[in-house]
Scaffold this active site. Structure first.
Site, mmCIF file in Angstrom:
data_model
loop_
_atom_site.group_PDB
_atom_site.id
_atom_site.type_symbol
_atom_site.label_atom_id
_atom_site.label_comp_id
_atom_site.label_asym_id
_atom_site.label_seq_id
_atom_site.Cartn_x
_atom_site.Cartn_y
_atom_site.Cartn_z
ATOM 1 N N PHE A 10 0.818 -11.625 4.155
ATOM 2 C CA PHE A 10 -0.080 -11.175 5.225
ATOM 3 C C PHE A 10 -0.857 -9.940 4.773
ATOM 4 O O PHE A 10 -0.295 -8.960 4.308
ATOM 5 C CB PHE A 10 0.742 -10.854 6.472
ATOM 6 C CG PHE A 10 -0.073 -10.331 7.626
ATOM 7 C CD1 PHE A 10 -0.974 -11.152 8.295
ATOM 8 C CD2 PHE A 10 0.041 -9.010 8.036
ATOM 9 C CE1 PHE A 10 -1.732 -10.671 9.353
ATOM 10 C CE2 PHE A 10 -0.712 -8.526 9.090
ATOM 11 C CZ PHE A 10 -1.607 -9.353 9.755
ATOM 12 N N LYS A 52 3.266 -0.892 -0.833
ATOM 13 C CA LYS A 52 3.963 -0.162 0.227
ATOM 14 C C LYS A 52 5.327 0.359 -0.219
ATOM 15 O O LYS A 52 5.719 1.480 0.143
ATOM 16 C CB LYS A 52 4.119 -1.063 1.452
ATOM 17 C CG LYS A 52 4.690 -0.326 2.667
ATOM 18 C CD LYS A 52 4.687 -1.206 3.909
ATOM 19 C CE LYS A 52 5.207 -0.434 5.123
ATOM 20 N NZ LYS A 52 5.185 -1.272 6.351
#
Length: 556
Positions: free
Chosen positions: A113, A163
């Site tokens: 995503f 991340k």
């Protein structure tokens, strides 16, 4: 000390002297934004309405301050929304660092995503792009990005940070801020050859480019022009490198430049290009551009030599250093007859269709703006007719006071750029001159101006059409106005009010001064809707691929 990757990003920004960033948060950037919360007393983050606005704001901040602009985004669409802003900065050689979040390393390449391989996407439009795959590489990569952005020919650099890297911890050791050393010096032999050509010049002309401002070489440039007594014709990006009231300043050169700049190009015996790239908007006919002259090119980028126009002599190196060396040992020149000839050319041309009955003329609006603004105030533009009118009629006295998308021609650039310039120069006022077409592009950034009370005076040249494209349709497409008269019913005064911003309107010449002065004195964001004729044109105009001998001065 042990810090998370997100904290290291903030520490590295502080290390590099960054106190303002622009951006928009998202899932992959959450750790970075959490760290920003902790550093909010040291780093001001401006939340824009869209990532494109943030990129243009970082660009405008850099153009107006000379510092590196910094923009943050999340992954996927957040990162791709930066692309236009990065490309805009790249072609105009603006130092900028974009730091994007991405999905964690174990998800890369899995179409997760909001995953995009942004470091590969931007390779053609950056000086460098990096994907950080090891925690220990994060701080060195950020430092390297700032070094690359500021060294040589300046430009944007992108860093993509997964991340999980921002969440991990490792040892952080502070380092000194990178300071460009301008070690790239011109060769003495090249300097001597250029000096010899200049000594023999009888009709020298300087074609000034944005590289002068980028190199912080404006004082050296003015001394150079004065030493050889040469008229100065500026590209869009160079406006402000020499005060508009200097006796050697002629005006802007190129497609919508003055007749006198075109005639100077065609009659000079020596043309000196300083930090300029001979773009198609200046050298319409590359084979005929200055064909009678000896052309000298001073530039930091060797790739620019012969790229567009074949030159006779070149000096490659830091422009500030090159100008100092060329002036050193060069005796004072005087060319009064040549200067007088150019001033005569300036008087000869007349524009026959600048008054449309019942409307304000753009020149009238800009003349009044000249009277109101201070010499150090900043003017940003979008792209189109209004951009050319500003270049023709606005007086710029200092570098970094005219912000415009010169190379990419980005409609929507001006809103973000004005925001960034205002944040970087809180002691100066900022005007945004835009057209209704460009204003629609990023009108959402009015919310940013209001949220942070950024005191930009937005002057909308509102002709209710896509003016520049429509002008070309008049000239070259038999007045077939395909999709350039969109019949939009936008009321810009009401739109401004909807954002909580003051909205004013000018419909006739006698209103111009009082309304603009009122807007300027408010010292808050304000939109001024200036109603102009849809049939107003930017003249003179040299058609693409043509020379000054085919200049258009009337479209009646």
């Amino acid at each position: 000390m042990q810090l998370t990757g997100a904290e290291i990003i903030c520490e590295c920004l502080l290390e590099q002297g960054v106190d303002t960033v622009f951006g928009y948060p998202g899932g992959a950037a959450l750790n970075t934004y959490d760290a920003l919360y902790k550093y909010s007393d040291k780093i001001t983050h401006i939340l824009t309405a869209h990532e494109q606005g943030a990129a243009h704001a970082a660009d405008g901040y850099a153009r107006s301050t000379g510092k590196v602009g910094v923009v943050f985004s999340t992954s996927g669409p957040g990162a791709t929304n930066l692309v236009t802003g990065i490309a805009t900065a790249n072609i105009d050689s603006i130092p900028m660092v974009a730091i994007c979040g991405n999905v964690s390393r174990d998800l890369l390449g899995r179409d997760a995503f909001q995953e995009v391989n942004i470091s590969e996407v931007v390779k053609p439009i950056t000086k460098a792009s990096f994907l950080v795959m090891e925690m220990e590489d994060l701080a060195p990569t950020i430092r390297k990005a700032f070094e690359i952005a500021q060294s040589g020919r300046k430009g944007p650099v992108l860093i993509d940070v997964p991340k999980d890297i921002t969440a991990m911890k490792c040892e952080y050791t502070p380092k000194e801020k990178f300071v460009p050393n301008n070690e790239f010096k011109a060769q003495d032999d090249a300097i001597k050859e250029a000096q010899e050509i200049l000594r023999n010049a009888k009709r020298p002309m300087i074609y000034a480019g944005g590289g002068i401002i980028s190199a912080n070489a404006c004082d050296e440039f003015v001394k150079f022009a004065e030493r050889i007594d040469a008229p100065v014709c500026c590209s869009l990006m160079a406006l402000g490198c020499m005060p508009a009231d200097h006796p050697l300043f002629v005006g802007n050169i190129g497609m919508h430049g003055g007749y006198e700049t075109g005639m100077a190009t065609d009659n000079a015996d020596v043309i000196i290009a300083c930090g300029a790239r001979f773009s198609d908007r200046v050298a319409g006919d590359r084979e005929k551009f200055g064909q009678q002259a000896t052309i000298i090119q001073l530039d930091i980028d060797a790739h620019e030599i012969h790229k567009n126009v074949k030159v006779d002599n070149w000096v490659i190196g830091d422009l500030k250093d090159s100008l100092v060396k060329v002036v050193d040992g060069l005796e004072q020149k005087s060319n009064p007859t040549w200067i007088e000839q150019i001033m005569d050319w300036k008087k000869k041309i007349t524009i026959s269709d600048i008054n449309k009955e019942g409307y304000c003329h753009p020149y009238q609006i800009l003349d009044e703006m000249n009277k109101i603004k201070a010499r150090e105030d900043i003017v940003a533009t979008d792209v189109g007719q209004h951009q050319m009118w500003v270049a023709q009629k606005t007086d710029f006295f200092e570098p970094r006071t005219f912000l415009t998308s010169g190379g990419l021609g980005t409609m929507g650039f001006g809103m973000g750029a004005a925001i960034g310039a205002s944040m970087g120069n809180m002691d100066k006022r900022v005007f945004l001159v835009t057209g209704d077409g460009s204003f629609h592009m990023n009108i959402n950034e009015l919310v940013t101006m209001k949220s942070y009370n950024i005191p930009v005076v937005v002057v909308v040249m509102n002709n209710s059409v896509l003016g520049m494209v429509r002008q070309w349709q008049k000239l070259f497409y038999g007045c077939r106005f395909s999709n350039t008269d969109p019949h939009r019913a936008t009321d810009f005064v009401k739109v401004a009010q909807g954002y909580g911003i003051k909205g004013l309107r000018i419909t006739k010449p006698e209103e111009i001064h009082n309304v603009l002065k009122k807007a300027y004195d408010m010292n808050e964001p304000v939109v001024v809707d200036c109603v102009i004729s849809p049939d107003e044109n930017v003249l003179p105009m040299i058609p693409p691929g043509k020379t000054v001998n085919e200049i258009v001065t009337s479209m009646d």
